[in-house]
Design an enzyme around this catalytic site. Structure first.
Site, mmCIF file in Angstrom:
data_model
loop_
_atom_site.group_PDB
_atom_site.id
_atom_site.type_symbol
_atom_site.label_atom_id
_atom_site.label_comp_id
_atom_site.label_asym_id
_atom_site.label_seq_id
_atom_site.Cartn_x
_atom_site.Cartn_y
_atom_site.Cartn_z
ATOM 1 N N GLU A 1 0.841 -1.201 0.000
ATOM 2 C CA GLU A 1 0.000 0.000 0.000
ATOM 3 C C GLU A 1 0.875 1.250 0.000
ATOM 4 O O GLU A 1 0.483 2.295 -0.530
ATOM 5 C CB GLU A 1 -0.948 -0.007 1.215
ATOM 6 C CG GLU A 1 -2.149 0.922 1.022
ATOM 7 C CD GLU A 1 -3.205 0.786 2.117
ATOM 8 O OE1 GLU A 1 -2.852 0.556 3.285
ATOM 9 O OE2 GLU A 1 -4.393 0.913 1.800
ATOM 10 N N HIS B 1 7.071 -27.134 2.696
ATOM 11 C CA HIS B 1 6.215 -28.222 2.212
ATOM 12 C C HIS B 1 5.089 -27.681 1.341
ATOM 13 O O HIS B 1 4.090 -28.357 1.128
ATOM 14 C CB HIS B 1 5.636 -29.011 3.384
ATOM 15 C CG HIS B 1 6.685 -29.800 4.106
ATOM 16 N ND1 HIS B 1 6.797 -31.154 3.986
ATOM 17 C CD2 HIS B 1 7.688 -29.414 4.923
ATOM 18 C CE1 HIS B 1 7.818 -31.579 4.712
ATOM 19 N NE2 HIS B 1 8.372 -30.537 5.288
ATOM 20 N N LYS C 1 -13.759 3.025 -4.726
ATOM 21 C CA LYS C 1 -14.831 3.441 -3.812
ATOM 22 C C LYS C 1 -15.959 4.123 -4.585
ATOM 23 O O LYS C 1 -17.131 3.886 -4.324
ATOM 24 C CB LYS C 1 -14.280 4.390 -2.747
ATOM 25 C CG LYS C 1 -13.593 3.663 -1.604
ATOM 26 C CD LYS C 1 -13.232 4.610 -0.478
ATOM 27 C CE LYS C 1 -12.503 3.871 0.643
ATOM 28 N NZ LYS C 1 -11.913 4.800 1.613
#
Lengths: 532, 532
Positions: free
Chosen positions: A321, A350, A452
């Site tokens: 960010e 793994h 937004k």
């Protein structure tokens, strides 16, 4: 490189803080002395900017604000707010301050997203462990269980409500701006839940927000149990050493003073202008060289510690960010960034580390090791479980280096509040100085505005679609037919189809007036048909 | 692209399964019909390989084995092992089968790493939620609480022990080979803990492993409560639809039959030879085009669902361990791979998605949406919390597309066992076919051998260092002095220093014989000095 060269390189490119036992070892990164030298002028300039930042200059020009997380935290433990938070936590722990029905508070909901959640989550997991909530009141020494609601997913609220006894629950809403929609939605949801249980929400509600924000006004006018102010000059992703980290930590019995002390100790170490004496600068220099100043390699963060599994998620926000920016400070388009991912070692060996060993050479990995084991567990053959963890880390590091991959190693003395403070402060500084090197604003987040706005448009469309559906009982047809019938903008057909699909999927629990939308697929038309 | 073109592209590049409500939408990926056409011959060949795979050909040439996870799961629900697992779980739930002291089993430790842990963790979190362990016995309907020990970190064991009542605990060790060191270490640790509590470990121990493995022999010879065999032809990272996923799920009340049904339903959909009719092939095609067949773009996986936050970690293993390979099937060095990361939306929009919006254009993002909300939470203004989650997803997707970024969208009807099975099977097939496209073995993991060997060397060195320290009471000097004094290989000085640092950090709880190593930093020599 022969062994002696390798040993010398380890000595030359290790930054050691003997006081804390912290060490940063950059020997496994591919850079030459000449490359480091070439960065010196950039670092000299960047250092001046860091000095200005700490002196109070406006370092976030977009938001026209100072950036004070490095400096405020040194003063914070003697700030009255610090004492207020500690006293509030102590009063809840002792039961002096009780919920609306006279019961002791035992559960804390932290309602916040992004910078208001990742730090508290990391700290809680690292310092109190994964099973804190399951420990008895005695083992928790009266401190509160913690629940994080960090999204606007009804499932998150439902899951929390299933585990909560609202009479014993404090809901802490954290939003710097006070207008974060996700956090607002959760506040509404919990207020509803308390009302449905005939309990007083305001006697179970607390807030952290900027003075004068929407949340601040609501909390004060409704008389919430507690409202703690946060500074405008501290961004969400660097707020963990502020009250945003403090209140949840204090309520769970964390020694926040020690955490701050660790951060301030690292701040001292990272004010050195010399690259190789300053762990944050040294770190940023290797990031810059490895990624050609453009983030051309992914940063893989692998702490060899179960307790630090959330560290990479925290660093992912902090780094991406801060550094993922379109424009530089002169307005030039640069599309900067630095990808971060990882979980924990040895587990990741793994999982994805097969690719690091054998696959694309497009990363550098950062191993973080705690020297002190949480517990001595002897394994037959003369070593302990901790020796195995160390052995796997060293073995993997050597195997990667052998294949020409790049490795950073960080040692901390142990996983505790002090060392967590050091790690966070280290990366905060490294990110800030890296941003100076590539000439970007590390402290804004302009990219979220576009989404937004677009989301707001979808919510408006949602209302329009619902209104139309409510008036069309008995109608059926495709999404395109519906748009035409309802007079909706046909260019938004993709969005309309998405909304109709949701209405159909939720119609049993949420009819639109008298209408329960259904859908079926018409194979011939290759289209969903909706029935209202 | 104008809106009508966009709408047409959505229709053309969506793969819809109306029976389940599953949809894959690739319209937001940048590819042309010509690029898809160019892949057709590769897909035709790859499809033949997938047919061979399902017919039982040796598709993991390194390990000379078949690859049967796609086919075995169809048969699994009618296999006697399935019934055995269900009966075992039912007997624990009812209390018919009790622990060594006659108490009902209430807690399950899943001891496994990588492929033996990630699937069960994903499933438990997705289907029982984050707070399952905190729910009352009644809310859990008698099913067991679950704890995962998935590393060889003493902290992980210590944290689990703090939350466990061993008299009510079953320890399930899962290791296909039966020789996984991390899992073995945890088995030892729990056996110790039971012995220390004067309880019979074997009456609280169960295992899943290949018949004849080291773990199998131990469990059978010691008389463990239960040993369930697993097939050699199913690799760890594709074992979630086998007994490895089944036993933990069954003990936590998950409807595993439905999960298998979902996976098998997706298997049916993904046996279609037509790229655009087969969601796995369509997905693999876009991965291939986006990354130039070399993984040049990171795969960012963002489910808009709190319950699916572990999905990206699961997919990270599945994709990176399968595709991150040095050599192709002809032995040519290719360094293939495909990076995967992500957490959950909308939360990630407040974290790393700033970079996706504004920063480096080096990724494609996959959004996964559940159409059905877990709960209806009305928000003033006429919409629900779920509408907001959808609005944020659509808004972000539109904002990213507007900026020329690439987006895949997946819809599932809801977050349940069936749909989780579908998602896992989808990615298993996509990975397998992608591996065919780039001509690599998706089913081996050769890269771990080098690091295992190197780790073994470190353990041997650990023993040598400890032996030497034990004989040097009263000695002091640098690591180099120590190596010389002890006759250790000076070329391993970096590793020796690392081991001495650990001995000093843990000397209070683990003295070496009578020696409690300490260290202090000699600033003049710029070196740690050890004192024994």
């Amino acid at each position: 490189m022969d062994r002696q060269e390798w040993i010398d390189r380890n000595r030359k490119y290790s930054v050691i803080d003997s006081a804390s036992g912290f060490a940063l070892n950059l020997a496994g990164m591919k850079f030459t002395p000449a490359q480091l030298d070439a960065l010196k002028p950039k670092f000299a300039a960047a250092h001046q900017e860091m000095v200005k930042l700490e002196a109070g200059a406006v370092k976030n020009p977009d938001e026209k604000r100072q950036v004070t997380h490095f400096t405020d935290r040194a003063a914070y433990p003697s700030d009255p707010v610090f004492a207020e938070v500690e006293a509030f936590a102590a009063a809840l722990r002792s039961g002096e301050l009780k919920g609306g029905t006279g019961k002791k508070f035992e559960q804390l909901v932290v309602n916040g997203i992004g910078g208001s959640a990742l730090g508290p989550q990391l700290m809680q997991f690292a310092l109190n462990g994964p099973y804190w909530n399951e420990l008895t009141e005695a083992k928790r020494q009266g401190w509160l269980r913690i629940y994080f609601v960090d999204n606007t997913d009804p499932a998150g609220v439902k899951d929390a409500l299933a585990a909560l006894d609202l009479e014993k629950t404090l809901v802490l809403s954290v939003s710097k701006s006070g207008g974060t929609q996700e956090t607002k939605n959760n506040t509404i949801a919990f207020a509803h839940a308390f009302a449905a249980a005939k309990l007083s929400f305001v006697r179970h509600a607390a807030a952290i927000t900027m003075a004068g924000s929407e949340l601040d006004r609501q909390a004060r006018s409704e008389g919430w149990l507690k409202v703690i102010p946060m500074a405008e000059s501290i961004g969400g992703r660097t707020s963990e050493t502020s009250v945003v980290g403090h209140l949840p930590a204090a309520l769970a019995g964390v020694d926040f003073r020690s955490f701050i002390a660790g951060a301030c100790h690292m701040d001292q170490l990272t004010r050195d202008p010399e690259i190789l004496a300053n762990p944050a600068y040294a770190l940023a220099a290797t990031w810059h060289i490895a990624g050609n100043g453009k983030g051309d390699r992914n940063m893989v963060i692998v702490p060899y510690s179960d307790r630090l599994v959330l560290l990479s998620r925290y660093m992912q926000q902090l780094v991406m960010e801060s550094l993922g920016k379109e424009k530089d400070l002169d307005g030039k388009t640069v599309h900067q960034g630095l990808n971060v991912f990882g979980n924990k070692g040895g587990t990741d060996a793994h999982a994805f580390i097969q690719q690091l060993n054998d696959g694309r050479d497009d990363f550098f990995v950062t191993f973080i090791e705690s020297l002190q084991d949480a517990m001595e567990i002897p394994i037959p053959g003369g070593v302990t479980m901790g020796d195995y963890l160390h052995g796997f880390e060293t073995g993997l590091s050597n195997a990667l280096l052998e294949r020409g991959r790049q490795v950073i190693q960080i040692q901390i003395a142990k996983v505790d509040a002090f060392n967590l403070g050091m790690l966070i402060a280290l990366y905060e500084r490294a990110v800030a100085v890296y941003a100076e090197l590539v000439h970007i604003n590390a402290f804004n987040q302009p990219g979220v505005q576009a989404y937004k706005l677009a989301s707001k448009g979808v919510i408006e469309l949602t209302l329009a679609v619902q209104a139309a559906v409510g008036k069309l009982a008995g109608w059926k047809g495709s999404a395109a037919d519906f748009a035409a019938k309802a007079g909706l903008d046909a260019s938004q057909l993709v969005e309309i189809e998405g909304l109709l699909a949701r209405l159909a999927a939720n119609s049993d629990t949420r009819p639109i007036g008298a209408v329960k939308p259904k859908r079926r697929f018409d194979a011939q038309a290759a289209s969903w048909i909706y029935e209202f």
